[in-house]
Design an enzyme around this catalytic site. Structure first.
Site, short mmCIF file in Angstrom:
data_model
loop_
_atom_site.label_atom_id
_atom_site.label_comp_id
_atom_site.label_asym_id
_atom_site.label_seq_id
_atom_site.Cartn_x
_atom_site.Cartn_y
_atom_site.Cartn_z
N ASN A 133 9.87 -4.75 -6.07
CA ASN A 133 9.46 -6.08 -5.67
C ASN A 133 10.50 -7.01 -6.03
OD1 ASN A 133 8.84 -5.56 -8.37
ND2 ASN A 133 7.25 -7.32 -8.35
N ILE A 134 10.79 -7.81 -5.04
CA ILE A 134 11.93 -8.99 -5.08
C ILE A 134 11.06 -10.45 -5.02
CG2 ILE A 134 14.19 -9.92 -4.40
CD1 ILE A 134 14.51 -7.13 -3.51
N CYS A 140 6.79 -7.19 -1.51
CA CYS A 140 6.48 -6.26 -2.51
C CYS A 140 7.46 -4.87 -2.47
CB CYS A 140 5.07 -5.61 -2.03
SG CYS A 140 3.83 -6.87 -2.18
N GLU A 194 6.78 -1.66 -1.74
CA GLU A 194 6.36 -0.76 -0.86
C GLU A 194 7.04 -1.38 0.45
OE1 GLU A 194 4.36 -2.39 -3.09
OE2 GLU A 194 2.42 -1.18 -3.34
N1 THU Z 1 3.46 -6.32 -5.80
C1 THU Z 1 4.21 -4.90 -5.63
O1 THU Z 1 5.38 -5.10 -5.25
N2 THU Z 1 3.31 -4.12 -4.84
C2 THU Z 1 2.02 -4.11 -4.97
O2 THU Z 1 1.49 -2.97 -4.49
C3 THU Z 1 1.21 -5.11 -5.67
C4 THU Z 1 2.15 -6.32 -5.96
C5 THU Z 1 4.23 -7.23 -6.53
C6 THU Z 1 4.20 -8.61 -5.92
C7 THU Z 1 4.58 -9.44 -6.92
O3 THU Z 1 6.19 -9.67 -7.29
C8 THU Z 1 4.17 -9.00 -8.36
O4 THU Z 1 3.91 -7.46 -7.74
C9 THU Z 1 2.85 -9.47 -8.54
O5 THU Z 1 1.99 -9.55 -7.73
#
Ligand code: THU
Length: 131
Positions: free
Chosen positions: A42-43, A53, A55
């Site tokens: 996630n960035i 996210c 994914e």
């Molecule tokens: N996030 C993800 O990268 N993948 C997920 O499945 C859930 C949420 C990230 C988005 C944000 O940067 C952080 O987690 C908090 O929501």
């Protein structure tokens, strides 16, 4: 590659997350139709809506390298709870996978629960406008 190896790759990707706002780091690792592995983290962004996210980072890397028909994706975080993909990521996965896509949702210990995309996003909207 075994499920545990893919989860390990997701964990490694998690260490490259940029998450100064939520402090919640997520990693993902997937195998494309070619058999190649792609990872993502996630960035976040100070303009929160610009955050992506883990994914989707992995999916967009794969698709932009010419992949299609994703086979399996593993997701990792530092949470004691199993991490499941958000709704937007489920829809994006549906765009580029069969509903049999395997989704491995892991926890901090590395245990995982496996789902198909169909289980996580039943009756997905896949209408492509009649094309
Ligand atoms: N996030 C993800 O990268 N993948 C997920 O499945 C859930 C949420 C990230 C988005 C944000 O940067 C952080 O987690 C908090 O929501």
């Amino acid at each position: 590659m075994t499920e545990n190896e893919l989860i390990k790759k997701a964990k490694e990707a998690m260490n490259r997350a940029y998450a100064p706002y939520s402090c919640f780091r997520v990693g993902a690792a997937l195998i494309g139709g070619s058999g190649n592995v792609y990872t993502g983290a996630n960035i976040e962004n100070i303009s929160f809506g610009a955050t992506i996210c883990a994914e989707r980072t992995a999916v967009f890397k794969a698709i932009s390298e010419g992949e299609s028909k994703l086979k399996i994706i593993a997701i990792a975080s530092d949470s004691e709870d199993y991490i499941h993909p958000c709704g937007i990521c489920r829809q994006v996965l549906a765009e580029f996978s069969e509903k049999s896509l395997r989704v491995l949702c892991s926890n901090k210990k590395g245990d995982f629960r496996e789902y198909t995309l169909e289980q996580l996003l039943p009756n997905a909207f896949i209408d492509k406008g009649g094309k």
